[in-house]
Design a protein around this motif. Structure first.
Motif, PDB file in Angstrom:
ATOM      1  N   THR A 239     -19.718   7.491  12.820  1.00 11.76           N
ATOM      2  CA  THR A 239     -20.873   7.728  11.989  1.00 11.76           C
ATOM      3  C   THR A 239     -21.597   6.397  11.825  1.00 11.76           C
ATOM      4  O   THR A 239     -20.979   5.400  11.465  1.00 11.76           O
ATOM      5  CB  THR A 239     -20.459   8.265  10.610  1.00 11.76           C
ATOM      6  OG1 THR A 239     -19.632   9.413  10.782  1.00 11.76           O
ATOM      7  CG2 THR A 239     -21.676   8.628   9.790  1.00 11.76           C
ATOM      8  N   TRP A 240     -22.889   6.422  12.090  1.00  7.27           N
ATOM      9  CA  TRP A 240     -23.656   5.180  12.139  1.00  7.27           C
ATOM     10  C   TRP A 240     -24.891   5.349  11.277  1.00  7.27           C
ATOM     11  O   TRP A 240     -25.699   6.238  11.505  1.00  7.27           O
ATOM     12  CB  TRP A 240     -24.022   4.948  13.572  1.00  7.27           C
ATOM     13  CG  TRP A 240     -24.878   3.797  13.945  1.00  7.27           C
ATOM     14  CD1 TRP A 240     -25.569   2.947  13.135  1.00  7.27           C
ATOM     15  CD2 TRP A 240     -25.151   3.385  15.267  1.00  7.27           C
ATOM     16  NE1 TRP A 240     -26.248   2.033  13.874  1.00  7.27           N
ATOM     17  CE2 TRP A 240     -26.005   2.272  15.208  1.00  7.27           C
ATOM     18  CE3 TRP A 240     -24.754   3.823  16.512  1.00  7.27           C
ATOM     19  CZ2 TRP A 240     -26.463   1.619  16.325  1.00  7.27           C
ATOM     20  CZ3 TRP A 240     -25.217   3.173  17.619  1.00  7.27           C
ATOM     21  CH2 TRP A 240     -26.050   2.083  17.524  1.00  7.27           C
ATOM     22  N   ASP A 241     -25.011   4.541  10.258  1.00  7.27           N
ATOM     23  CA  ASP A 241     -26.222   4.560   9.445  1.00  7.27           C
ATOM     24  C   ASP A 241     -26.598   3.127   9.077  1.00  7.27           C
ATOM     25  O   ASP A 241     -25.999   2.179   9.577  1.00  7.27           O
ATOM     26  CB  ASP A 241     -26.086   5.467   8.219  1.00  7.27           C
ATOM     27  CG  ASP A 241     -24.962   5.083   7.290  1.00  7.27           C
ATOM     28  OD1 ASP A 241     -24.643   3.882   7.192  1.00  7.27           O
ATOM     29  OD2 ASP A 241     -24.416   5.978   6.634  1.00  7.27           O
TER      30      ASP A 241
ATOM     31  N   GLY B 129     -14.135   6.735  14.560  1.00  5.33           N
ATOM     32  CA  GLY B 129     -13.039   7.671  14.400  1.00  5.33           C
ATOM     33  C   GLY B 129     -12.885   8.564  15.612  1.00  5.33           C
ATOM     34  O   GLY B 129     -13.749   8.621  16.481  1.00  5.33           O
ATOM     35  N   VAL B 130     -11.772   9.275  15.647  1.00  2.00           N
ATOM     36  CA  VAL B 130     -11.462  10.224  16.714  1.00  2.00           C
ATOM     37  C   VAL B 130     -10.907  11.481  16.084  1.00  2.00           C
ATOM     38  O   VAL B 130     -10.011  11.404  15.235  1.00  2.00           O
ATOM     39  CB  VAL B 130     -10.438   9.630  17.713  1.00  2.00           C
ATOM     40  CG1 VAL B 130     -10.049  10.645  18.774  1.00  2.00           C
ATOM     41  CG2 VAL B 130     -10.977   8.371  18.359  1.00  2.00           C
ATOM     42  N   ASN B 131     -11.446  12.616  16.483  1.00  2.00           N
ATOM     43  CA  ASN B 131     -10.963  13.914  16.006  1.00  2.00           C
ATOM     44  C   ASN B 131     -10.902  13.997  14.483  1.00  2.00           C
ATOM     45  O   ASN B 131      -9.932  14.483  13.916  1.00  2.00           O
ATOM     46  CB  ASN B 131      -9.596  14.246  16.610  1.00  2.00           C
ATOM     47  CG  ASN B 131      -9.661  14.449  18.106  1.00  2.00           C
ATOM     48  OD1 ASN B 131     -10.686  14.856  18.633  1.00  2.00           O
ATOM     49  ND2 ASN B 131      -8.578  14.158  18.791  1.00  2.00           N
ATOM     50  N   GLY B 132     -11.927  13.494  13.825  1.00  2.00           N
ATOM     51  CA  GLY B 132     -12.014  13.603  12.379  1.00  2.00           C
ATOM     52  C   GLY B 132     -11.206  12.589  11.593  1.00  2.00           C
ATOM     53  O   GLY B 132     -11.175  12.628  10.367  1.00  2.00           O
TER      54      GLY B 132
ATOM     55  N   VAL C 260     -19.029  13.181  27.298  1.00  2.00           N
ATOM     56  CA  VAL C 260     -19.222  12.229  26.210  1.00  2.00           C
ATOM     57  C   VAL C 260     -20.194  12.888  25.250  1.00  2.00           C
ATOM     58  O   VAL C 260     -21.227  13.409  25.658  1.00  2.00           O
ATOM     59  CB  VAL C 260     -19.815  10.893  26.713  1.00  2.00           C
ATOM     60  CG1 VAL C 260     -20.150   9.986  25.550  1.00  2.00           C
ATOM     61  CG2 VAL C 260     -18.853  10.224  27.680  1.00  2.00           C
ATOM     62  N   ARG C 261     -19.859  12.877  24.009  1.00  2.00           N
ATOM     63  CA  ARG C 261     -20.707  13.518  23.002  1.00  2.00           C
ATOM     64  C   ARG C 261     -21.168  12.472  22.006  1.00  2.00           C
ATOM     65  O   ARG C 261     -20.380  11.732  21.464  1.00  2.00           O
ATOM     66  CB  ARG C 261     -19.918  14.616  22.297  1.00  2.00           C
ATOM     67  CG  ARG C 261     -20.753  15.424  21.339  1.00  2.00           C
ATOM     68  CD  ARG C 261     -19.960  16.538  20.738  1.00  2.00           C
ATOM     69  NE  ARG C 261     -19.601  17.478  21.788  1.00  2.00           N
ATOM     70  CZ  ARG C 261     -18.745  18.479  21.622  1.00  2.00           C
ATOM     71  NH1 ARG C 261     -18.160  18.644  20.462  1.00  2.00           N
ATOM     72  NH2 ARG C 261     -18.468  19.278  22.623  1.00  2.00           N
TER      73      ARG C 261
END
Length: 72
Positions: A1-3, A10-13, A66-67
């Motif tokens: 998450t980038w703001d 993170g990976v998988n939550g 890649v998402r």
């Protein structure tokens, strides 16, 4: 998450690392308000990789997907 205030990796939550914007305007410490690019590469050898086994070359990397999400 980038703001504007931080980047959370993170990976998988599961969050593993947070990098906070120091808020001092130093672009060398927070260059993330400019366009960024995703780079995937196959690194061979080096300090952590040790000696290169040439019998394993050439190497390839297969990426299924890649998402990248945009925060709304």
């Amino acid at each position: 998450t980038w703001d504007a205030d931080r980047i959370v990796i993170g990976v998988n939550g599961v969050d593993y690392h947070t990098y906070a914007n120091p808020g001092n305007g130093d672009r060398t410490r927070w260059p993330f308000d400019r366009p960024q690019y995703l780079l995937l590469n196959v690194a061979v050898g080096g300090v952590l990789g040790g000696a290169v086994d040439n019998s394993r070359l050439p190497a390839s990397m297969e990426v299924d997907w890649v998402r990248v999400y945009r925060k709304q």
